[in-house]
Design a protein around this motif. Structure first.
Motif, PDB file in Angstrom:
ATOM      1  N   UNK A 161     -21.553 -63.210 -52.299  1.00  0.00           N
ATOM      2  CA  UNK A 161     -22.890 -63.835 -52.355  1.00  0.00           C
ATOM      3  C   UNK A 161     -23.971 -62.795 -52.077  1.00  0.00           C
ATOM      4  N   UNK A 162     -23.608 -61.771 -51.291  1.00  0.00           N
ATOM      5  CA  UNK A 162     -24.604 -60.745 -50.965  1.00  0.00           C
ATOM      6  C   UNK A 162     -24.070 -59.384 -51.364  1.00  0.00           C
ATOM      7  N   UNK A 163     -24.957 -58.504 -51.854  1.00  0.00           N
ATOM      8  CA  UNK A 163     -24.559 -57.141 -52.201  1.00  0.00           C
ATOM      9  C   UNK A 163     -24.864 -56.217 -51.026  1.00  0.00           C
ATOM     10  N   UNK A 164     -24.058 -55.193 -50.876  1.00  0.00           N
ATOM     11  CA  UNK A 164     -24.322 -54.225 -49.797  1.00  0.00           C
ATOM     12  C   UNK A 164     -23.027 -53.630 -49.303  1.00  0.00           C
ATOM     13  N   UNK A 165     -22.966 -52.273 -49.324  1.00  0.00           N
ATOM     14  CA  UNK A 165     -21.704 -51.624 -48.998  1.00  0.00           C
ATOM     15  C   UNK A 165     -21.415 -51.621 -47.497  1.00  0.00           C
ATOM     16  N   UNK A 166     -22.351 -52.170 -46.698  1.00  0.00           N
ATOM     17  CA  UNK A 166     -22.111 -52.261 -45.257  1.00  0.00           C
ATOM     18  C   UNK A 166     -21.648 -53.656 -44.861  1.00  0.00           C
ATOM     19  N   UNK A 167     -21.641 -54.604 -45.819  1.00  0.00           N
ATOM     20  CA  UNK A 167     -21.354 -55.998 -45.465  1.00  0.00           C
ATOM     21  C   UNK A 167     -19.880 -56.302 -45.693  1.00  0.00           C
ATOM     22  N   UNK A 168     -19.102 -55.892 -44.694  1.00  0.00           N
ATOM     23  CA  UNK A 168     -17.651 -55.985 -44.814  1.00  0.00           C
ATOM     24  C   UNK A 168     -17.163 -57.421 -44.985  1.00  0.00           C
ATOM     25  N   UNK A 169     -17.854 -58.368 -44.349  1.00  0.00           N
ATOM     26  CA  UNK A 169     -17.372 -59.751 -44.405  1.00  0.00           C
ATOM     27  C   UNK A 169     -17.424 -60.313 -45.828  1.00  0.00           C
TER      28      UNK A 169
END
Ligand code: AMP
Ligand code: MG
Length: 428
Positions: free
Chosen positions: A383-391
């Motif tokens: 649902x969300x993009x971002x290489x820090x959002x491990x969940x």
């Protein structure tokens, strides 16, 4: 060195992978291991002709009668594990259980529900034909037949087949020995308390798990801060006596990134630096030839006359999503190749469930959850993009590969996906 495309990076990595030596493995410890050589059935499976039903072993011709049911004389019994001690003669029947050996002289089985038995007389209510309800010798595997080719990953069915041919210690490729090094002053071990500006080392766990399910033995884990001298020492230990070293974080060229200079100092030869993909652009790969390894060859390997040992070194970006994605795309195929198994995952196509914003200049690798709908496979991006959002990686079972220049992707677009699960059959 300019960044390479994903396919190019894979080619380079795979070209450096040489099959590891093998070892005998007890069958009960062989789940997930990969066969180093083809296995043939030494003897037929099943080893004897048996009955497929409970009933009576007979000669088919004796059940044929012009006037009423044929009468046969009961002369013995064949039970599973206890073959009949007498041979069957003309006009005779031998009671038989499912799986029991067909007695000499018999050529068919009369099912119990087609017979009328009273004392030592068996009436064949229906006629049977030759071979009826019997299973022949070697119907599963014939003597000398290939049971499993080299490179087979051993799952439930394969282990069962090995047991069925009496192979107690299949020869399997030894698991690649892998070390894992996390870098960063900000990292704390799970269980420690977090000081201001620190966070937990999650890559140590996610990467170790991914490497383990790909067949590696993670022999060493370590963490080092952003200090050049300490990084050099940790890298020296990380590359020692392993087939693969995975370093994460500190791969960029900032003031506090010391991994590349350290690897260079150790003599690790750069094969590529940077992959044109998102996430994972800083991914780095190099090789270190065995001669420079402290400790030299591992026990048992030099004697085999194998080429000098080579350590593959992967430098992965520290961001948790990037680390896992680049490990799956590049380090995992290397492990599978070292094991002699098929290195690449199965590819298929799926329909994108939602829009996805692509990056202009590089390929997008989108971790997805593949779900089967009536009209086929649907890939659900996070649902969300971002290489820090491990969940956002929880529940992911595929990577959608969107080539550079795909433009903005819309819900309903078809995409290529690599399926993440299923190295071994039956769901493993
Ligand atoms: P780096 O690649 O070292 O520049 O790190 C990029 C980002 O990833 C930073 O926000 C780091 O804090 C984070 N990071 C690096 N290594 C790890 C790790 N082992 N576990 C969790 N986060 C990490
Ligand atoms: Mg760092």
């Amino acid at each position: 060195m300019p960044p390479v495309e994903i396919e190019q990076a894979r080619e380079i990595v795979l070209s450096e992978c040489a099959l590891l030596p093998d070892e005998p493995v007890p069958l009960h410890e062989a789940l997930g291991r990969v066969l180093s050589a083809p296995v043939h059935a030494a003897a037929p499976v099943a080893p004897f002709a048996s009955s497929a039903m409970d009933g009576f072993a007979v000669r088919a011709q004796d059940t044929v009668s012009e006037d009423g049911p044929a009468a046969l004389r009961l002369v013995g019994e064949s039970r599973a594990g206890h073959p009949a001690t007498v041979a069957l003669g003309a006009g005779e029947a031998i009671a038989i259980s499912t799986g029991a050996m067909i007695p000499d002289g018999a050529d068919a089985v009369l099912r119990i529900e087609r017979a009328d038995a009273d004392g030592d007389v068996v009436l064949a209510v229906e006629q049977v034909v030759m071979g009826e309800d019997t299973r022949g010798v070697g119907e599963d595997l014939q003597a000398g037949q290939l049971a499993l080719p080299a490179g087979t990953a051993l799952g439930p069915a394969e282990l069962g087949v090995l047991a069925s041919i009496g192979c107690a210690t299949p020869r399997c490729v030894r698991p690649p020995r892998v070390s894992l090094l996390s870098t960063g002053d900000e990292l704390r071990l799970v269980g420690e308390s977090l000081a201001r500006g620190t966070l937990y080392d999650s890559n140590a766990h996610s990467l170790a798990a991914l490497l383990a399910i790909a067949g590696a033995e993670v022999v060493r884990r370590d963490h080092v801060g952003d200090d050049p001298a300490a990084t050099l020492e940790s890298l020296r230990t990380a590359v020692e006596g392993v087939d693969v070293a995975v370093i994460c974080g500190g791969m960029s060229v900032g003031r506090h990134d010391h991994v590349r200079p350290g690897l260079r100092q150790l003599g690790v030869e750069e094969r590529f630096s940077g992959v044109r993909m998102r996430p994972g652009r800083p991914t780095w790969f190099g090789t270190l030839e065995g001669g420079t390894l402290e400790g030299g060859t591992l026990e048992g390997e030099a004697a085999d006359g194998l080429p000098a040992r080579r350590t593959l070194v992967f430098g992965l970006p520290g961001n948790p999503v990037s680390a896992l994605v680049s490990c799956a795309l590049l380090a995992v195929p290397a492990l599978r190749s070292l094991l002699g198994a098929d290195p690449l995952r199965a590819r298929s196509h799926a329909t994108l469930a939602t829009d996805w914003q692509t990056d202009a200049g590089r390929a997008d690798v989108v971790p997805c959850r593949l779900l089967l709908r009536d009209d086929g496979w649907v890939a659900h991006p996070p649902k969300a993009q971002g290489s820090h959002r491990l969940s956002t990686l929880v529940g992911v079972n595929a990577l959608a590969l969107l080539p550079a220049g795909s433009g903005p992707m819309r819900a309903g677009d078809r995409v290529t996906v690599e399926i993440l699960n299923g190295w071994i059959g039956w769901g493993g």
